[in-house]
Motif scaffolding. Structure first.
Motif, PDB file in Angstrom:
ATOM      1  N   VAL A   1     -46.019  -3.121   9.972  1.00  8.75           N
ATOM      2  CA  VAL A   1     -44.780  -2.365  10.180  1.00  8.75           C
ATOM      3  C   VAL A   1     -44.589  -1.313   9.093  1.00  8.75           C
ATOM      4  CG1 VAL A   1     -43.090  -3.870   9.008  1.00  8.75           C
ATOM      5  CG2 VAL A   1     -42.403  -2.529  10.998  1.00  8.75           C
TER       6      VAL A   1
ATOM      7  N   TYR B   1     -40.234 -13.810  14.074  1.00  6.79           N
ATOM      8  CA  TYR B   1     -39.129 -12.847  14.008  1.00  6.79           C
ATOM      9  C   TYR B   1     -38.438 -12.729  15.366  1.00  6.79           C
ATOM     10  CZ  TYR B   1     -41.871 -11.745   9.917  1.00  6.79           C
ATOM     11  OH  TYR B   1     -42.578 -11.857   8.741  1.00  6.79           O
TER      12      TYR B   1
ATOM     13  N   ILE C   1     -42.838  -3.444  19.325  1.00  2.52           N
ATOM     14  CA  ILE C   1     -43.441  -4.726  18.949  1.00  2.52           C
ATOM     15  C   ILE C   1     -44.937  -4.686  19.271  1.00  2.52           C
ATOM     16  CG2 ILE C   1     -43.457  -7.230  19.357  1.00  2.52           C
ATOM     17  CD1 ILE C   1     -40.923  -6.194  17.913  1.00  2.52           C
TER      18      ILE C   1
ATOM     19  N   ILE D   1     -46.766  -2.979  16.495  1.00  2.00           N
ATOM     20  CA  ILE D   1     -46.891  -3.856  15.325  1.00  2.00           C
ATOM     21  C   ILE D   1     -47.976  -4.904  15.564  1.00  2.00           C
ATOM     22  CG2 ILE D   1     -45.710  -5.586  13.893  1.00  2.00           C
ATOM     23  CD1 ILE D   1     -43.065  -3.999  14.563  1.00  2.00           C
TER      24      ILE D   1
ATOM     25  N   ASP E   1     -36.847  -9.885  16.406  1.00  2.00           N
ATOM     26  CA  ASP E   1     -37.206  -8.549  16.881  1.00  2.00           C
ATOM     27  C   ASP E   1     -37.640  -7.716  15.674  1.00  2.00           C
ATOM     28  OD1 ASP E   1     -34.829  -7.878  15.539  1.00  2.00           O
ATOM     29  OD2 ASP E   1     -33.671  -7.738  17.381  1.00  2.00           O
ATOM     30  N   LYS E   2     -37.882  -6.447  15.888  1.00  2.00           N
ATOM     31  CA  LYS E   2     -38.365  -5.608  14.785  1.00  2.00           C
ATOM     32  C   LYS E   2     -37.289  -5.400  13.714  1.00  2.00           C
ATOM     33  CE  LYS E   2     -37.455  -1.008  16.736  1.00  2.00           C
ATOM     34  NZ  LYS E   2     -38.081   0.268  17.119  1.00  2.00           N
TER      35      LYS E   2
END
Length: 183
Positions: free
Chosen positions: A19, A51, A33, A36, A53-54
């Motif tokens: 990221v 996680y 996503i 990433i 989300d981002k």
């Protein structure tokens, strides 16, 4: 404390690295996503195990680095370092984590980092301010704290935007002297 599986640590490190690298290339809003996961060479399932989300990833990444700075502050206090020695530890940490800090400070997609970094610095400066005596007598403490904290964050921002044109030791000496003169 239970031992963490090295594969988990390795996948988390790959996701974090991915990221930050992507943010150095494009806006955070444009990162998916999938981007990433592709960069980290991991599945989406692995990402979502770690996680939400981002944004959760970014939040945890920022908090991780700010916690490391907090730990450095505690070490400085324990060792009773002067301003210059303390700031040298900070600038060496910034240099060691160049990709993260330069990306977070320069990136328009992560304004939350700059705000949280400023809040962190404000808390650190508050403990150092004395407006009851000396050259700062009569100054509003809040104005003083905001001024020096904003100046420090701006200086760090300048340092990264210009590719760290001054070595960490020189930055520490300059910032340390400025703080010693004014605090």
């Amino acid at each position: 404390m239970p031992k963490v599986d090295r594969r988990i640590l390795k996948s988390q490190a790959a996701i974090k690295k991915a990221v930050v690298e992507l943010m150095s290339e494009k806006s955070f809003d444009d990162i998916t996503i999938k981007d990433i996961c592709d960069r980290a060479d991991l599945s989406r399932k692995t990402f979502y195990l770690r996680y939400i989300d981002k944004y959760d990833l970014l939040d945890k990444l920022i908090e991780e680095h700010l916690n490391e700075l907090r730990e450095l502050c505690e070490i400085e206090l324990e060792m009773e370092l002067d301003y210059i020695e303390g700031y040298q530890i900070w600038f060496e940490f910034f240099e060691k984590n160049y990709l993260f800090f330069s990306t977070m400070i320069v990136s328009k997609g992560a304004p939350t980092f700059r705000n949280r970094f400023l809040e962190f610095i404000i808390e650190e400066v508050k403990g150092e301010v004395n407006t009851a005596e000396g050259i700062n007598i009569g100054l509003n403490e809040e104005v003083f704290v905001q001024f020096f904290s904003s100046a420090f964050v701006g200086l760090v921002e300048w340092w990264f935007k210009n590719g760290m044109p001054v070595p960490p030791r020189v930055m520490a000496e300059q910032v340390g002297l400025l703080f010693e003169r004014n605090l």
